[in-house]
Design a protein around this motif. Structure first.
Motif, PDB file in Angstrom:
ATOM      1  N   ALA A   1       0.912  -1.147  -0.009  1.00  0.00           N
ATOM      2  CA  ALA A   1      -0.284  -0.266  -0.298  1.00  0.00           C
ATOM      3  C   ALA A   1       1.038   1.194  -0.102  1.00  0.00           C
ATOM      4  O   ALA A   1       0.532   2.115  -0.632  1.00  0.00           O
ATOM      5  CB  ALA A   1      -0.793   0.336   1.280  1.00  0.00           C
ATOM      6  N   GLY A   2       1.751   1.285   0.996  1.00  0.00           N
ATOM      7  CA  GLY A   2       2.750   2.350   0.936  1.00  0.00           C
ATOM      8  C   GLY A   2       3.519   2.712  -0.616  1.00  0.00           C
ATOM      9  O   GLY A   2       3.152   3.606  -0.687  1.00  0.00           O
ATOM     10  N   ALA A   3       3.953   1.258  -1.275  1.00  0.00           N
ATOM     11  CA  ALA A   3       4.580   1.330  -2.815  1.00  0.00           C
ATOM     12  C   ALA A   3       3.468   1.873  -3.694  1.00  0.00           C
ATOM     13  O   ALA A   3       3.687   2.967  -4.182  1.00  0.00           O
ATOM     14  CB  ALA A   3       4.884   0.384  -2.858  1.00  0.00           C
ATOM     15  N   MET A   4       2.585   1.788  -3.201  1.00  0.00           N
ATOM     16  CA  MET A   4       1.587   2.423  -4.524  1.00  0.00           C
ATOM     17  C   MET A   4       1.201   3.985  -4.552  1.00  0.00           C
ATOM     18  O   MET A   4       1.035   4.634  -5.241  1.00  0.00           O
ATOM     19  CB  MET A   4      -0.057   1.534  -4.030  1.00  0.00           C
ATOM     20  N   ALA A   5       1.125   4.717  -2.662  1.00  0.00           N
ATOM     21  CA  ALA A   5       0.928   5.603  -3.003  1.00  0.00           C
ATOM     22  C   ALA A   5       2.378   5.852  -3.321  1.00  0.00           C
ATOM     23  O   ALA A   5       2.462   7.864  -3.204  1.00  0.00           O
ATOM     24  CB  ALA A   5       1.220   5.461  -1.062  1.00  0.00           C
TER      25      ALA A   5
END
Length: 498
Positions: free
Chosen positions: A323-327
């Motif tokens: 999720a952080g990578a997608m952000a």
């Protein structure tokens, strides 16, 4: 991680991005809202947004993989990424905000009074933005492929679709809310798993891997005999490249005044210093506990939690990292798209809100096609090369334009074009020379030297661009813009205290 969990993590971040963008739409009505958020963004909020867009795929995923492979030498990347903002604080932030421009080309036009300088800068800003977006889309393709099993192109396309929607909804004001939210999401998504894995490694009796040979054979250019030159050149690229990143610079136009621009930069330095602790932890943990993941490189941060903590908890930690990578992909791409769309809109669509929205849609197509056509690249390395190009083109214009009265239009254009041709030509040549240097059999030492110089060109292309800009300006000193003195007085005048 099952495909359903991966898709859920990606979908939640995308939905949150669109919802925050809708909130920005409610208060984005004027042209000033779309371009510079009406210049009302306060330091902490703006610093969070800068952190959101600056911490790209290279920072979130690439740094961890690089430190795992290269060890301590890989630390130069986070050091350079952070220290570049110190250069920005000292030389650019406050004067640039006082210039009153909307975009970097607007600054060039105001400082030099030249359409040629404006158009040259516009071309470079668009090119830099596109080159920087490509690694974000490639990172999204990698993350989607390894976590869901879907084709990589779906990740790239999804990022473009979400970002274009958010940018078209509310412009800079909307993206400010989105990026500030995504910075804190990224920080939590990398910090929580990193701390948990470190405690697990230390407290559960996990032994360091006895098979460090898994790291053998992985390319480590900073550790080669010419690594000293590469390290110096890399630092030149990262320090000076930060001064010319258009998507970072445009955020300083959103501050109310130069004083808040300086405060914003100081806060950014602190936020980046905290953030880079955690990718470094991932790299060290991967090197100690799972060197067999070295071949995965940029996917280390996503794969490591499941490797060290099997079961639902490890899957949950990996999903949080995803999720952080997608952000990271969404926030950096959105900032770049705003800067590119702003320039294209100003030059070709009249600079109004409708033109900005059309430019945002059009400017996303080129990097999407490039990302789908190009082969996978190491994220940290490819972004570092974009920094080298920026340091060789936009940076000299800003530094000399802000601090040297005698800069002329001819000198500025000559310096930017020289830097672009030298750096771009070196990067193209590095592929050919690198293949020759890696070929079996004896290789001419001159070829090895030329390959090293071209692979990391900033150490010579940045001084070359500055020198050409200064020499040509001195040769054309009678053509100093008439309004240069008045412009410099305005951007360097102290502002009244609160």
């Amino acid at each position: 991680m099952t495909p359903a969990i991966g898709l859920s993590a990606i979908g939640l971040v995308a939905a949150a991005t669109v919802l925050v963008g809708f909130y920005g739409l409610r208060i984005s009505r004027t042209t000033g809202d779309f371009y510079v958020a009406s210049r009302t963004v306060r330091p902490w909020w703006n610093a969070s947004a800068i952190g959101g867009e600056y911490l790209s795929a290279a920072s979130f995923l690439g740094v961890a993989g690089l430190i795992m492979v290269t060890g301590a030498t890989g630390l130069w990347y986070p050091v350079g990424y952070t220290a570049g903002f110190l250069m920005l604080l000292l030389f650019v932030a406050a004067p640039l905000r006082r210039s009153g421009a909307y975009t970097v080309p607007d600054f060039a036009a105001a400082r030099l009074g030249s359409l040629a300088a404006r158009r040259t800068t516009s071309v470079l800003v668009v090119l830099i933005g596109w080159l920087y977006i490509v690694p974000q889309l490639q990172g999204a393709a990698l993350a989607v492929r390894i976590t869901t099993g879907l084709p990589g192109w779906t990740g790239s396309a999804a990022v473009v679709a979400v970002v274009v929607l958010a940018v078209m909804l509310g412009g800079m004001r909307s993206i400010t809310f989105v990026q500030a939210f995504q910075f804190w999401l990224k920080l939590a998504a990398i910090a929580v798993p990193a701390v948990f894995l470190a405690l697990h490694f230390a407290g559960q009796g996990v032994e360091p891997s006895s098979d460090p040979s898994a790291l053998d054979g992985i390319p480590n250019q900073l550790g080669t005999p010419d690594g000293g030159y590469r390290t110096v050149s890399l630092m030149v690229a990262l320090l000076f490249g930060t001064l010319g990143l258009p998507h970072v610079l445009v955020r300083f136009y959103t501050n109310p005044d130069g004083r808040t621009a300086r405060r914003t930069t100081v806060i950014v330095l602190g936020l980046l210093s905290v953030f880079y602790v955690f990718p470094t932890m991932f790299g060290v943990l991967g090197r100690l506990a799972a060197p067999e993941l070295a071949g995965e490189g940029d996917a280390l941060a996503i794969l490591l939690p499941q490797r060290l903590v099997p079961g639902p908890l490890g899957t949950a930690l990996s999903a949080l990292v995803l999720a952080g990578a997608m952000a990271a992909f969404l926030s950096t791409t959105s900032g770049l798209l705003v800067s590119v769309a702003g320039v294209i809109s100003q030059e070709f669509f009249g600079g109004n809100v409708r033109g900005f929205r059309a430019a945002a849609a059009l400017s996303a197509l080129v990097p999407l096609v490039a990302a789908l056509s190009a082969g996978p690249q190491a994220l940290a390395g490819s972004v570092g090369l974009v920094f080298a190009f920026t340091a060789s083109t936009i940076c000299p214009l800003l530094v000399l334009g802000i601090w040297w009265r005698r800069l002329t239009t001819v000198g500025a254009v000559a310096g930017m074009v020289t830097g672009a041709l030298a750096c771009g030509g070196a990067l193209v040549a590095s592929g050919v020379l690198g293949a020759a240097a890696a070929a079996s059999g004896p290789v001419d030492p001159a070829v090895k030297v030329a390959a090293a110089l071209c692979a990391q060109p900033a150490a010579w292309t940045v001084p070359l661009a500055f020198a050409v800009m200064a020499i040509v300006s001195r040769a054309s000193r009678r053509r100093v813009p008439r309004g240069a003195d008045r412009f410099l007085v305005r951007i360097h005048s102290p502002e009244p205290a609160d």
